[in-house]
Every structure is written in structure tokens, then in C-alpha cells.
Write a protein that holds these residues in place. Structure first.
Motif, PDB file in Angstrom:
ATOM      1  N   HIS A   1       0.842  -1.201   0.000  1.00 51.26           N
ATOM      2  CA  HIS A   1       0.000   0.000   0.000  1.00 51.26           C
ATOM      3  C   HIS A   1       0.880   1.256   0.000  1.00 51.26           C
ATOM      4  O   HIS A   1       1.282   1.693  -1.064  1.00 51.26           O
ATOM      5  N   LEU A   2       1.180   1.823   1.162  1.00 48.50           N
ATOM      6  CA  LEU A   2       2.099   2.959   1.163  1.00 48.50           C
ATOM      7  C   LEU A   2       3.458   2.536   0.622  1.00 48.50           C
ATOM      8  O   LEU A   2       4.176   3.330   0.000  1.00 48.50           O
TER       9      LEU A   2
ATOM     10  N   ALA B   1       5.035   0.496  -2.179  1.00 48.37           N
ATOM     11  CA  ALA B   1       4.663  -0.109  -3.455  1.00 48.37           C
ATOM     12  C   ALA B   1       5.206  -1.522  -3.561  1.00 48.37           C
ATOM     13  O   ALA B   1       4.658  -2.355  -4.291  1.00 48.37           O
ATOM     14  N   SER B   2       6.283  -1.808  -2.816  1.00 49.08           N
ATOM     15  CA  SER B   2       6.845  -3.157  -2.810  1.00 49.08           C
ATOM     16  C   SER B   2       7.597  -3.390  -1.514  1.00 49.08           C
ATOM     17  O   SER B   2       8.041  -2.441  -0.846  1.00 49.08           O
TER      18      SER B   2
ATOM     19  N   ARG C   1       9.998  -0.110  -0.749  1.00 51.85           N
ATOM     20  CA  ARG C   1      10.053   1.008  -1.699  1.00 51.85           C
ATOM     21  C   ARG C   1       8.685   1.667  -1.716  1.00 51.85           C
ATOM     22  O   ARG C   1       7.672   1.024  -2.019  1.00 51.85           O
ATOM     23  N   LEU C   2       8.656   2.956  -1.360  1.00 55.78           N
ATOM     24  CA  LEU C   2       7.398   3.657  -1.128  1.00 55.78           C
ATOM     25  C   LEU C   2       6.737   4.079  -2.436  1.00 55.78           C
ATOM     26  O   LEU C   2       7.421   4.343  -3.441  1.00 55.78           O
ATOM     27  N   ASP C   3       5.400   4.164  -2.389  1.00 52.71           N
ATOM     28  CA  ASP C   3       4.656   4.725  -3.512  1.00 52.71           C
ATOM     29  C   ASP C   3       4.976   6.219  -3.566  1.00 52.71           C
ATOM     30  O   ASP C   3       4.698   6.947  -2.590  1.00 52.71           O
TER      31      ASP C   3
ATOM     32  N   ASP D   1       3.530   8.600  -4.892  1.00 54.64           N
ATOM     33  CA  ASP D   1       2.345   9.461  -4.830  1.00 54.64           C
ATOM     34  C   ASP D   1       1.799   9.602  -3.414  1.00 54.64           C
ATOM     35  O   ASP D   1       0.971  10.496  -3.156  1.00 54.64           O
ATOM     36  N   ALA D   2       2.203   8.736  -2.501  1.00 58.42           N
ATOM     37  CA  ALA D   2       1.654   8.755  -1.139  1.00 58.42           C
ATOM     38  C   ALA D   2       1.990  10.065  -0.440  1.00 58.42           C
ATOM     39  O   ALA D   2       3.133  10.536  -0.499  1.00 58.42           O
TER      40      ALA D   2
ATOM     41  N   HIS E   1      12.701   7.404  -1.113  1.00 56.11           N
ATOM     42  CA  HIS E   1      11.501   6.578  -1.016  1.00 56.11           C
ATOM     43  C   HIS E   1      11.851   5.112  -0.783  1.00 56.11           C
ATOM     44  O   HIS E   1      11.130   4.213  -1.210  1.00 56.11           O
TER      45      HIS E   1
ATOM     46  N   ASP F   1      -4.914   8.803  -2.677  1.00 53.06           N
ATOM     47  CA  ASP F   1      -5.240   7.639  -3.488  1.00 53.06           C
ATOM     48  C   ASP F   1      -6.677   7.764  -3.981  1.00 53.06           C
ATOM     49  O   ASP F   1      -7.619   7.356  -3.301  1.00 53.06           O
TER      50      ASP F   1
END
Length: 545
Positions: free
Chosen positions: A95-96, A98-99, A111-113, A115-116, A159, A230
Motif C-alpha cells: 500500500h504505502l 509499493a513493494s 520502496r514507497l509509492d 504518490d503517497a 523513497h 489515493d
């Protein structure tokens, strides 16, 4: 936390079976029959201006590192998002983050999204994640046990966060879908100071709703966050107003139309709602199971006596008398909501478990009597604790009845309700009883997260069960990041637990969701404890609102 117990008589929700009076209009499924659970309710056709939702009691704090009870979780699941996210079917997804990937044996990289963002549009960075994780991991924090194997948390990019562990912990990444994975806005918490988590504080999070008001003693109000990052997860309904009352009063608010919905604290409370065509009742998967937990007192020190008692226990009658037929006789200490991966393998292994019949016949009773003769009856009666709550009263009486049928003697020790929870922490109190019953659940949907309770050094392994091979399997399972491999190890742990039976399983209690007709969209599973369930609420086809 990895493991939790209910502070009071309770049951959590599930889905697939719609017990709406409009659908069945009659009594619940007969005890002993498998409940048909489904994780979701129908998608809404439109949003609503406001929904009123009932809780069992007022939240005591909105700082989930201080306290993570059911009420605050049910509210803040819609307000505070995590690195990973539990899904309505009790799986886990990014979620927050991305992986989340393991690199080597002891390192996991999030690894953060990109866009968050927090409520004011400020991007969520690796530094925010590191600060939040260190807060969760601090000594005494409610989620610190999730970080037991963590040695270092480092921002390795704007990120990217790298967590180095003392040993591989396969349950760590799924745990980041729980409260230990919440990412806080450090600026808001530091600005609040001591007010954080109180009615005067902010929510310091990101999520589809923001905490708009907490009027102590009266209500909590969430409002849709118009700037939520989101767009695909934005809330349909503008406001959710939370109120609280005793369960009988909660049921009354649903039948009178004063409230729109509730995750009921006990499954049995839904029984009168089944005949009300203005209310829908759903049940869905949870990890919750009522078990009889053996203490170190010694009356049931021999596993043969524990298995004998299990063989003679009338689970059918317990499910009917204590839960209105809305709980299911169960053979394991973990409910099906814990099968978050390799579900069919876990189902197959569960169905093969021996020793916990729903309705014991003469064959089971004869086997139980043979076990008692082999082990020898204890010198003193087996003592089972009760605090007068309906479920515990029924379970304790069933233990006495089962014991008498197989050549054992048992009696009930009644303790004050406020003292019952102390069995987990007070060894002297446990020395007075051989068994106490409780509803136990885990916050991660992985059987390994439960079966670690059978390790020789586990804090709730009161009976003294010790098995070197079991301990080895726990270590191996916690290190196995491949689902198929970990599932096989978990199945073997389940088999060894069943043979030793340090806890005697009684019934599994699904999550029970009640909503007014025309309201829909909430998950019916135990996901409501960490998934933004209110964001999906809206009007169904029958709604005139």
C-alpha cells in the motif's frame, strides 16, 4: 501485536453467509454445521451524507502505540494507513509501500509509492517511515513485539527503507499491514505533544477519512479527506459518526433505525436481528477461537488427559447455548481467517485434524476413557475458571459434564470479571485453576503467528509443553519466506500442537456485521480492524436515503 485476547466476552466478524432476515427469516444454522463465510458485502450504488456506526465502548486512546483495542482499531483503520494493507479476504498487499522485497537472508527493502502523501499534500518519505517504525519498536510500545528481530532501520533513498534483521522473519512483512506498519506525520505528533491520542489531539496520519471530532463521552466523527492521495480508495460517504453503548442497546439502535451498522461484539447478539427485515446480518472469516487454556497447576499436565477432555466436550451444545448457533465447533486454536496464503492446503490439513468432535459419540467417549485409564486420573478435581459471563459459564459447565462422562471429576471456580484477564500475567492466580477459557485472535493472517505460542519459551505456554522439534520448526517457519514451504511447516506445527493440545479448542467465532437495509459496502471479515472499511460504505439498491 502478534497475539491478542479479548478483554470481555466477544466475537469478531466474517462473510459469505448472509443471515439477513429478508434472506432467511428463521433461526441460525444448526450448531455443528459449517458456517458459510464471505469477506464482503455488495458494492454500493451511491454514497451517503452520513452514517452512524456503533461501538461496544468509547475508545480510550487514539495513539495505537499506547493501546490497540478493538474500538480504536475499528475507527482508525479508516484514518491511519500502513506500509502494507490487509484485504477484505484477509490477504496482504502493498500500500504505502509499493513493494517489499527480501534481499539476502536478513534484509527487507520497502520502496514507497511516490504518490503517497499526508493530509496537507506533503509527500511521505523514507525518513517518515524510519521515524514511525522506531516509534513502533520502542520499548513498551504496543507493537514492539513485531520488531523483535529488527536490528537496524535505515533510509537508503528518498523513497526506500531498508530493515536489517538478526534473522529472517517471514511474518515481518505481513505484520506491516497491522498497527506496526502505520506511517505517522511526525510534525503533527510533535506539535500535539501530550495531547496526541486524546480528544484534543490530531490524527497525524493519511487515509480516506480524517479525525474531525472526538467529543468525550458522546461521539467520534470522521470526515472524508478531500485531499486524500489515493483517488481509487477515496471514501464514498461524507461523514461517519461513531457512538457506543452496551450490546443490548447497540442491537436496539439498529432495530429502531438510530444507527446504521455495527461490528457486533458477540455473535449471539445477532440472533434477534435475524427476524427483523430492516436489518441485514453477515458473517465473515476471522482468526478468533474460544479455547480452554491449560495452566501450570498440573491437573491436566498429562497431554492424554487434555486430549480425553477434548474428545468428550460437547462443542455443538456450546455453540448453540452460548452463541445462538452463530459460532462453529472447531478443532484448532486458530480460525480460518488465519489462512492468509495457501488456503486450500490449510483447509485440507484442518479437516484432517482428530480429537475435537462437535458432538461426541460412544466411540469418542470410549477413546477418552481409555486415555484417562492410561494416564490415571488426577488426585484432585480439575478446576475450570468462569467469571459469570454467558460464554464462559456455558463452557465451564460443559467441561464439568465432559469430565464426568469419562471418569474425571471437575468443578468450577468463579472469579470476579475484572480479575479474569489476569490469568495471562499472574502465575499465582493460575495456580488456583487448571483451565480458563478465552477468545484468542492474532493480528496477522499466518498460522505461524499463532503456533509460536507453543514454543517452549512462549509467554502463554503455561502448561509446560516442551518439544525440541516443535521449537526447531518454529524457527524454520519464521525464516521461510516461500508460502508453500512455510505452509507445510505450519501444518506440521498444527499437528504437533493437536497431539499435545496445550489449549483445547472449543468454537471459532466469525466476525458478525449488522447493517440497516439499504446500507452496504463494508467488509464482513475481521479486516475491519486494519482495513479502511468505512470508505466503501454507501447506499444499496434498496436504500431510500
Amino acid at each position: 501485536m502478534n497475539d491478542r485476547r479479548r478483554r470481555a466476552l466477544a466475537a469478531l466478524p466474517a462473510a459469505g453467509l448472509v443471515l439477513a432476515a429478508t434472506a432467511c427469516g428463521g433461526p441460525p444454522a444448526p450448531a455443528g454445521a459449517a458456517l458459510d463465510l464471505t469477506p464482503t458485502t455488495a458494492a454500493p450504488t451511491a454514497g451517503l451524507d452520513e452514517v452512524t456506526w456503533m461501538l461496544a465502548k468509547e475508545p480510550s486512546s487514539f495513539d495505537l502505540d499506547a493501546e490497540g483495542g478493538t474500538e480504536q482499531n475499528a475507527v482508525l483503520a479508516n484514518v491511519c494507513e500502513r506500509l502494507m494493507r490487509v484485504t477484505p479476504d484477509l490477504g496482504t498487499e502493498p500500500h504505502l509501500a509499493a513493494s517489499a522485497e527480501w534481499e539476502g537472508d536478513d534484509t527487507v527493502v520497502f520502496r514507497l509509492d511516490p504518490d503517497a502523501a499526508f493530509r496537507d499534500g506533503t509527500p511521505i518519505t523514507a525518513d517518515d517511515v524510519v521515524w514511525s517504525m522506531e516509534r513502533h519498536a520502542a520499548e513498551g510500545a504496543a507493537e514492539s513485539d513485531e520488531y523483535a528481530n529488527v536490528e537496524e532501520i535505515t533510509a537508503t533513498g528518498e523513497h526506500e527503507v531498508t530493515v536489517r534483521m538478526s534473522r529472517r522473519d517471514a511474518v515481518f512483512v505481513p505484520a506491516m499491514a497491522g498497527n506496526g506498519g502505520i506511517v505517522y506525520d511526525r510534525r503533527a505528533i510533535e506539535a500535539d505533544g501530550d495531547a496526541y491520542g486524546t480528544p484534543q489531539g490530531s490524527d497525524a496520519c493519511t487515509g480516506p477519512y480524517r479525525l474531525a471530532e472526538w467529543r468525550s463521552g458522546d461521539r467520534v466523527v470522521l470526515e472524508r479527506d478531500p485531499g486524500y492521495w489515493d483517488a481509487g480508495g477515496a471514501a464514498r460517504t461524507e461523514r461517519v459518526v461513531f457512538r457506543w453503548a452496551e450490546e443490548n442497546a447497540v442491537v436496539n439502535t439498529l432495530t429502531t433505525g438510530e444507527a446504521d451498522g455495527a461490528y457486533l461484539d458477540t455473535a449471539a447478539a445477532a440472533v434477534p436481528l435475524l427476524r427483523d427485515d430492516t436489518v441485514q446480518v453477515f458473517q465473515g472469516p476471522s482468526t478468533n477461537v474460544w479455547s480452554l487454556i491449560t495452566t501450570e497447576r498440573g491437573g491436566l499436565a498429562d497431554p492424554r488427559l487434555r486430549r480425553a477432555l477434548s474428545l468428550a466436550l460437547e462443542r455443538d451444545g456450546i455453540a448453540r447455548a452460548a452463541f445462538g448457533g452463530m459460532a462453529e465447533p472447531w478443532s484448532a486454536p486458530l480460525g480460518p481467517g488465519g489462512w492468509g496464503y495457501e488456503t486450500e492446503r490449510f483447509r485440507e490439513a484442518y479437516e484432517a485434524l482428530p480429537g475435537s468432535p462437535a458432538d461426541p459419540g460412544e466411540d469418542e467417549l470410549a477413546e477418552a476413557r481409555d486415555l484417562v485409564r492410561e494416564a490415571g486420573a488426577p488426585d484432585e478435581p480439575i478446576v475450570v475458571a468462569s467469571d459469570g459471563e454467558p460464554a464462559r459459564t456455558v463452557i465451564a459447565a460443559a467441561v464439568v459434564d465432559a469430565a464426568e462422562k469419562i471418569g474425571l471429576e471437575a468443578r468450577i471456580a468463579t472469579v470476579p470479571r475484572q480479575q479474569f484477564g489476569s490469568y495471562y500475567v499472574d502465575a499465582e492466580l493460575r495456580e488456583e485453576v487448571d483451565l480458563f477459557s478465552d477468545e484468542y485472535w492474532i493480528s496477522k493472517n499466518d498460522p505461524v503467528g499463532f503456533y509460536k505460542n507453543g514454543a517452549s519459551d512462549a509467554g502463554v505456554n503455561f502448561s509446560g509443553f516442551a518439544d525440541d522439534e516443535y521449537d526447531r520448526l518454529i524457527e524454520e517457519a519464521q525464516s521461510a519466506t516461500g508460502d508453500a514451504e512455510r505452509a507445510e511447516l505450519a501444518v506440521e506445527l498444527q499437528e504437533r500442537w493437536t497431539e499435545a493440545m496445550p489449549w483445547i479448542p472449543v468454537v471459532q467465532t466469525p466476525t458478525t456485521l449488522a447493517m440497516r437495509s439499504g446500507i452496504t459496502g463494508a467488509p464482513a471479515s475481521a479486516a475491519f480492524m486494519s482495513y479502511p472499511w468505512a470508505a466503501g460504505l454507501g447506499a444499496g439498491e434498496e436504500s431510500g436515503r
